[in-house]
Design a protein around this motif. Structure first.
Motif, PDB file in Angstrom:
ATOM      1  N   ASP A  33       0.820  -1.210  -0.032  1.00  0.00           N
ATOM      2  CA  ASP A  33      -0.008   0.107  -0.046  1.00  0.00           C
ATOM      3  C   ASP A  33       0.848   1.401   0.123  1.00  0.00           C
ATOM      4  O   ASP A  33       0.249   2.264   0.288  1.00  0.00           O
ATOM      5  CB  ASP A  33      -0.821  -0.091   1.319  1.00  0.00           C
ATOM      6  N   VAL A 261      -3.650   6.828  -0.101  1.00  0.00           N
ATOM      7  CA  VAL A 261      -4.620   6.103  -0.542  1.00  0.00           C
ATOM      8  C   VAL A 261      -5.963   6.804  -0.042  1.00  0.00           C
ATOM      9  O   VAL A 261      -6.555   6.696   1.173  1.00  0.00           O
ATOM     10  CB  VAL A 261      -4.310   4.707  -0.296  1.00  0.00           C
ATOM     11  N   ASN A 263      -8.897   6.477  -2.240  1.00  0.00           N
ATOM     12  CA  ASN A 263     -10.335   6.029  -2.749  1.00  0.00           C
ATOM     13  C   ASN A 263     -10.836   4.809  -2.067  1.00  0.00           C
ATOM     14  O   ASN A 263     -11.005   3.682  -2.383  1.00  0.00           O
ATOM     15  CB  ASN A 263      -9.859   5.267  -4.071  1.00  0.00           C
ATOM     16  N   ASN A 264     -11.269   5.125  -0.860  1.00  0.00           N
ATOM     17  CA  ASN A 264     -11.955   3.872   0.339  1.00  0.00           C
ATOM     18  C   ASN A 264     -13.193   4.557   0.842  1.00  0.00           C
ATOM     19  O   ASN A 264     -13.378   5.916   1.025  1.00  0.00           O
ATOM     20  CB  ASN A 264     -10.905   3.703   1.118  1.00  0.00           C
ATOM     21  N   GLU A 265     -13.923   3.690   1.529  1.00  0.00           N
ATOM     22  CA  GLU A 265     -14.924   4.162   2.219  1.00  0.00           C
ATOM     23  C   GLU A 265     -14.977   5.274   3.216  1.00  0.00           C
ATOM     24  O   GLU A 265     -15.673   6.322   3.461  1.00  0.00           O
ATOM     25  CB  GLU A 265     -16.061   2.972   2.705  1.00  0.00           C
ATOM     26  N   THR A 267     -12.379   7.400   3.753  1.00  0.00           N
ATOM     27  CA  THR A 267     -12.265   8.888   3.276  1.00  0.00           C
ATOM     28  C   THR A 267     -13.322   9.416   2.591  1.00  0.00           C
ATOM     29  O   THR A 267     -13.627  10.569   2.629  1.00  0.00           O
ATOM     30  CB  THR A 267     -10.939   8.638   2.451  1.00  0.00           C
ATOM     31  N   LYS A 287     -16.570   7.534  -5.330  1.00  0.00           N
ATOM     32  CA  LYS A 287     -15.081   7.109  -5.621  1.00  0.00           C
ATOM     33  C   LYS A 287     -15.075   6.846  -7.240  1.00  0.00           C
ATOM     34  O   LYS A 287     -16.232   6.689  -7.862  1.00  0.00           O
ATOM     35  CB  LYS A 287     -15.187   5.633  -5.095  1.00  0.00           C
ATOM     36  N   GLU A 403      -4.906   9.046  -7.167  1.00  0.00           N
ATOM     37  CA  GLU A 403      -4.135   8.313  -6.386  1.00  0.00           C
ATOM     38  C   GLU A 403      -3.088   7.644  -7.602  1.00  0.00           C
ATOM     39  O   GLU A 403      -3.163   8.277  -8.828  1.00  0.00           O
ATOM     40  CB  GLU A 403      -4.959   6.847  -6.113  1.00  0.00           C
TER      41      GLU A 403
END
Length: 403
Positions: A33, A261, A263-265, A267, A287, A403
């Motif tokens: 990551d 990073v 592109n997640n729930e 954030t 997203k 990203e």
């Protein structure tokens, strides 16, 4: 006698200790990551048969993420590449325009050696740097094998990349301090020489040879195990079977930007909560393929122009507070409703993206090398263009935290 032996032993131990302290073991530190991007700027003069044909400025954005890492330090990396020519100009003040994209997946050992298919066009320089499996002292040299990849699909109609092996010469020159960080300065130089027998006049494949050289200065961050930035001088000379000569000569520079990073729930929810708390209307967050996108729906400009209304500037000032929490590059995309000609819509969408980018730069969100723009005209509607409400939703600018 014993005192003499003890003194000699002490001096020898001290010298060995100082030598050990001076020597460094260079290697990539790669963890799952880890995410970072490089922005490289190439200033290039192009000559045809000895005459200057044109000058080009080429911007490359390389975004990399470690998708898996092994116990021995080898990592599997997903990389996204964007290249655009003449994308920024001091004369026009335009921002970087988003260009052609490609992706690749490859493995990299901790010493820098890559495992990647020869059918892939990017990265163009492979196995630079490659470090020796030992500690290196200042002034010490080593060599390692590398590859240069050239994309001649457009100029010479060759479908596969040309790959030239070379031997790179390395020198650990010195250490310098930059913004409180000690960087190791490593010089690299190599040459290549390629002769082609792969002619196909019927298809226009006429490349005969390619030669060139590269002289690079790498600034290595041993603490992070990453290249901090580099500079390069280069020349590539290509000759076709008719003895026409094309020479590409210039300089390049690049810097790294570590990014989160996003592109997640987690954030996504955090930004949505910020938008709600700031009482921002006509704002949506979602997203996407490139990252999290903040969409300014029904953004208001002066009629048929790219001049932002004051109400929209106030809105952008609040959004700037959100964007400053991240170091990621930004992509600003303009969209229009289905009104007017296709060409006019495309131009207006580009201009409005530029306008938003300029205001975000003015607010100190990013500098000009970390904001990209593109216009989509009316090609990506999110609602019907048959109603006023639908057209207002399609008249939008999207800010993507990449990203």
């Amino acid at each position: 006698m014993k005192k003499t032996i003890s003194l000699i032993f002490l001096l020898t131990a001290t010298v060995l200790y100082l030598n050990a302290q001076a020597a460094k073991k260079f290697e990539f530190k790669q963890n799952k990551d880890d995410a970072y991007s490089y922005i490289s700027t190439v200033e290039e003069d192009v000559y045809y048969n000895g005459y200057l044909n044109h000058h080009a400025q080429i911007i490359n954005r390389i975004s990399s993420r470690v998708i898996n890492a092994a116990a021995d330090g080898e990592a599997f990396i997903f990389a996204d590449y964007m290249t655009t020519d003449d994308s920024i100009s001091n004369k026009t003040g335009r921002h970087l325009v988003w260009g052609e994209e490609s992706t690749s997946v490859f493995a990299r050992k901790k010493n820098g050696e890559l495992t990647i298919s020869d059918d892939i066009f990017m990265p163009t320089v492979r196995n630079v740097p490659v470090f020796p499996d030992k500690a290196v002292k200042k002034g010490e040299k080593w060599t390692a094998e590398g590859k240069e990849v050239q994309d001649v699909r457009k100029a010479f109609k060759m479908e596969k990349p040309l790959i030239f092996p070379f031997t790179a010469n390395y020198l650990y020159k010195e250490d310098v301090s930059s913004n409180g960080t000690t960087l190791n300065v490593i010089t690299v130089d190599y040459t290549f020489d390629y002769k082609s027998n792969d002619y196909d006049l019927a298809n226009g494949t006429t490349l005969a040879s390619s030669t060139g050289y590269s002289k690079q200065v790498l600034y290595w961050d041993s603490t992070k195990g990453l290249l901090d930035h580099y500079t390069e001088q280069f020349q590539i000379k290509i000759t076709d079977i008719y003895n026409n000569e094309y020479v590409f000569t210039g300089t390049a520079r690049a810097e790294i930007t570590e990014y989160k990073v996003v592109n997640n729930e987690a954030t996504l929810k955090d930004i949505q909560d910020s938008v709600k708390r700031m009482k921002l209307n006509n704002i949506s967050v979602k997203k996407g393929e490139k990252g999290l996108t903040i969409s300014l729906d029904n953004i208001q400009f002066e009629p048929d122009s790219d001049v932002l209304l004051e109400s929209e500037k106030l809105k952008l000032q609040k959004i700037a507070e959100i964007l400053k929490k991240f170091s990621n590059d930004l992509l600003i995309t303009g969209h229009c409703a289905d009104r007017g000609t296709v060409k006019a819509r495309q131009i207006l969408s580009e201009q409005r993206a530029q306008s938003v980018a300029s205001y975000l730069e003015e607010l100190g969100v990013r500098d000009e090398y970390h904001i990209f723009t593109q216009g989509k005209g009316s090609t990506e509607p999110v609602a019907s263009n048959l109603t006023d409400e639908g057209r207002s939703k399609n008249r939008r600018v999207e800010i993507t935290i990449m990203e």
